[in-house]
Design an enzyme around this catalytic site. Sequence first.
Site, mmCIF file in Angstrom:
data_model
loop_
_atom_site.group_PDB
_atom_site.id
_atom_site.type_symbol
_atom_site.label_atom_id
_atom_site.label_comp_id
_atom_site.label_asym_id
_atom_site.label_seq_id
_atom_site.Cartn_x
_atom_site.Cartn_y
_atom_site.Cartn_z
ATOM 1 N N GLN A 131 0.887 -1.163 0.000
ATOM 2 C CA GLN A 131 0.000 0.000 0.000
ATOM 3 C C GLN A 131 0.923 1.209 0.000
ATOM 4 O O GLN A 131 1.439 1.602 1.035
ATOM 5 C CB GLN A 131 -0.939 0.003 1.206
ATOM 6 N N CYS A 132 1.125 1.797 -1.192
ATOM 7 C CA CYS A 132 2.139 2.845 -1.349
ATOM 8 C C CYS A 132 1.600 4.254 -1.171
ATOM 9 O O CYS A 132 2.388 5.189 -0.977
ATOM 10 C CB CYS A 132 2.813 2.716 -2.716
ATOM 11 N N GLY A 284 -10.665 0.979 1.955
ATOM 12 C CA GLY A 284 -11.785 0.310 1.281
ATOM 13 C C GLY A 284 -11.338 -0.212 -0.065
ATOM 14 O O GLY A 284 -11.623 -1.343 -0.456
ATOM 15 N N GLU A 287 -6.838 2.441 -5.955
ATOM 16 C CA GLU A 287 -7.108 2.536 -7.382
ATOM 17 C C GLU A 287 -5.934 2.168 -8.266
ATOM 18 O O GLU A 287 -5.763 2.732 -9.355
ATOM 19 C CB GLU A 287 -7.571 3.962 -7.706
ATOM 20 N N HIS A 311 -16.004 3.930 -7.233
ATOM 21 C CA HIS A 311 -15.060 4.985 -6.845
ATOM 22 C C HIS A 311 -13.675 4.701 -7.428
ATOM 23 O O HIS A 311 -13.039 5.583 -8.022
ATOM 24 C CB HIS A 311 -14.993 5.084 -5.323
ATOM 25 N N GLU A 312 -13.207 3.450 -7.260
ATOM 26 C CA GLU A 312 -11.863 3.128 -7.765
ATOM 27 C C GLU A 312 -11.828 3.183 -9.289
ATOM 28 O O GLU A 312 -10.819 3.582 -9.881
ATOM 29 C CB GLU A 312 -11.420 1.753 -7.248
ATOM 30 N N HIS A 315 -11.382 6.687 -10.496
ATOM 31 C CA HIS A 315 -9.991 7.133 -10.424
ATOM 32 C C HIS A 315 -9.241 6.869 -11.730
ATOM 33 O O HIS A 315 -8.197 7.495 -11.979
ATOM 34 C CB HIS A 315 -9.263 6.408 -9.291
ATOM 35 N N GLU A 334 -9.472 13.210 -5.159
ATOM 36 C CA GLU A 334 -10.600 12.573 -4.468
ATOM 37 C C GLU A 334 -11.932 13.305 -4.632
ATOM 38 O O GLU A 334 -12.983 12.667 -4.667
ATOM 39 C CB GLU A 334 -10.262 12.393 -2.988
ATOM 40 N N ASP A 391 -0.846 10.700 6.361
ATOM 41 C CA ASP A 391 -1.682 9.628 6.910
ATOM 42 C C ASP A 391 -2.453 10.087 8.146
ATOM 43 O O ASP A 391 -3.576 9.647 8.384
ATOM 44 C CB ASP A 391 -0.833 8.405 7.264
ATOM 45 N N TYR A 399 -12.505 14.514 -0.168
ATOM 46 C CA TYR A 399 -13.529 13.771 -0.903
ATOM 47 C C TYR A 399 -14.834 14.571 -0.959
ATOM 48 O O TYR A 399 -15.366 14.839 -2.042
ATOM 49 C CB TYR A 399 -13.819 12.435 -0.207
ATOM 50 N N ARG A 568 -9.352 -2.266 8.278
ATOM 51 C CA ARG A 568 -9.688 -1.086 7.479
ATOM 52 C C ARG A 568 -9.762 0.139 8.384
ATOM 53 O O ARG A 568 -10.503 0.160 9.369
ATOM 54 C CB ARG A 568 -11.024 -1.311 6.761
ATOM 55 N N LYS A 570 -11.067 2.977 8.105
ATOM 56 C CA LYS A 570 -12.379 3.612 8.212
ATOM 57 C C LYS A 570 -13.145 3.096 9.417
ATOM 58 O O LYS A 570 -13.999 3.799 9.973
ATOM 59 C CB LYS A 570 -13.180 3.359 6.925
#
Length: 619
Positions: A131-132, A284, A287, A311-312, A315, A334, A391, A399, A568, A570
Amino acid sequence: MAPLDPHSFTDSTHPLTTHIFLSLYFDFPSATIHGAALFTLSSPPSGPLSLDTRSLSIHQILSPSTLSPLPFSLSPSPDPIKGTHLSLSFPNDNTLSSFLITFSTSPSSSALQWLSPPQTFNKKHPFVYTQCQSIHARSTFPCQDTPAARIRYSALLNVPRELSAVMSARHVDRRLPVSGEGYSNLLPNGFNCLWCSETRVVEEFDMNQPIPPYLFAFAVGELGFREVGPRTRVYSEAAEGVLEAAAKEFAGTEEMIRQGERLFGDYEWERFDLLVLPPSFPYGGMENPRMVFLTPTVIKGDASGAQVVAHELAHSWTGNLITNKNNEHFWLNEGFTTYAERRIVEAVQGEDRAVLNIGIGWRGLNEEMERFKDNLEFTKLKTNQEGVDPDTVYSEVPYEKGFQFLWRIERQIGRPAFDEFTKKYIATFKFKSIDTETFLDFLKANVPGIEKEIDLVLWTEGTGIPPDACEPISNLYTKIVSLANEFQLGRMPREEEVADWQGQEWELYLENLPKVVEASQVSALDARYRLSESKDYEVKVAFLQLAILSKCRNFYGEVEKTLKEVGRMKYLRPLYTALVQGIGIEEEKILAKRVFAEARDCYHPIAQGVVESIFAKHL
């Protein structure tokens, strides 16, 4: 030094990388990757060159033609946000525009999560994934880790032959390793000799479109797939039930791609494959071009999880084709994508679904205003992030406020005109990285006089929610909000009123309840509708957050179970915050610390850092 990005050591006067050729040997027992990377620059540097690294061991930097060493230095101590500055020196004759680095990652790499077999679905083989975003590519390989530096790349991934690999790139081949290929003969610590082991296989990939480094992605594990459309496969661990459920949830993906093309122009990435990751995945969705990464929590059984896919997918035009120049302009990624997602959802699932989506976002935006009431900088669209970890300030503001801004423009000029503007915007800036000023200049040039109708400076640089932002309107939305208001008066919704509700309706209902109610009301609501047992985590977590804040402690067992089964952010952020925020909640704070100590190793490093920052603020 002329910084290009507050989160990178990249210098704006230095040439940017145009291509990287990576050879990566995956050593699962030590949770490390040993790599060789050949960099090609846009032009020869006239002085030193700066790269970003974090938790990497740099072994050699060489001229690729002669393999003679190039001098380099590493900053003596890492910057807590940017990591370690790698500075290279080049010959004075200005002839060298490529160089080779051999390196190793660390088990503490902030981009990588290594899962042992017991942490996977089948519990037989290990798993690793990246996850970059936002600034973690530098912990996988040295690079100019800024979205301003778009790169093409090719990669050889040397993995155990019982495993397979996917990437955010075109899959070229799966084959036996070849001795010395891709400078693998230069790998450190004896791994050059292991490259051609009979227990290994090479997966070869190529990304020939320029992407920002945060979209570099791979996953390696025991993977299976199902075809769900002419451009889409769904991948996951080859575990019984997971693939079938995912294929069913995302069966409508091709229709969404077609609607996206109708709205925004051709889909430029050829494939739109999906990878459902283990539950520890911190977002979640991510992209990554050609291979979107998804949390398994989006598999809800009613196709509503496809909104995350929408959503992805969006992107693919806004974020991947046009990218924010740095994280201070994150809303360009976003906000546009949230707008595009809702247009796709409206076209595929109907206006009511899109309005519910907007309504949930409106509640979330208002809650973020409360979260940042003591730091209003992060209620702006264009933010100052010097010395700030992206982060820790990640939120719904870019968003939802970004969406509201674009929706405001649409209302001003009309949807047909805004659709034409959006298509022209994408066509003009595709494969470029831009900032807020570039967008506003383009807007004013193409919609003359817009700055007289809408306060563009207030929207992009002002704090809070502008007065011309808009709550959505529909009969269903109004009914749900009305029912939530009646709960304060002691009236619970009747079963016939909620008979056809899906997860989104319940989520909107819970988001509109008071933050704190009587514990007896929480128990009564769950006794009737079993929300604590919902298969939809959006519903479950919203309910459990209400239970914590209302000190309804008979649900704390379910809170603990939830925090231990998903990673996650979220869901982690609101539950841990509810447990530790405030006074007179010693029992809750003890629970939070114990659960995190027990669950920490199952979270991705990014999620670990977010929970630790919550504890640092409140404990």
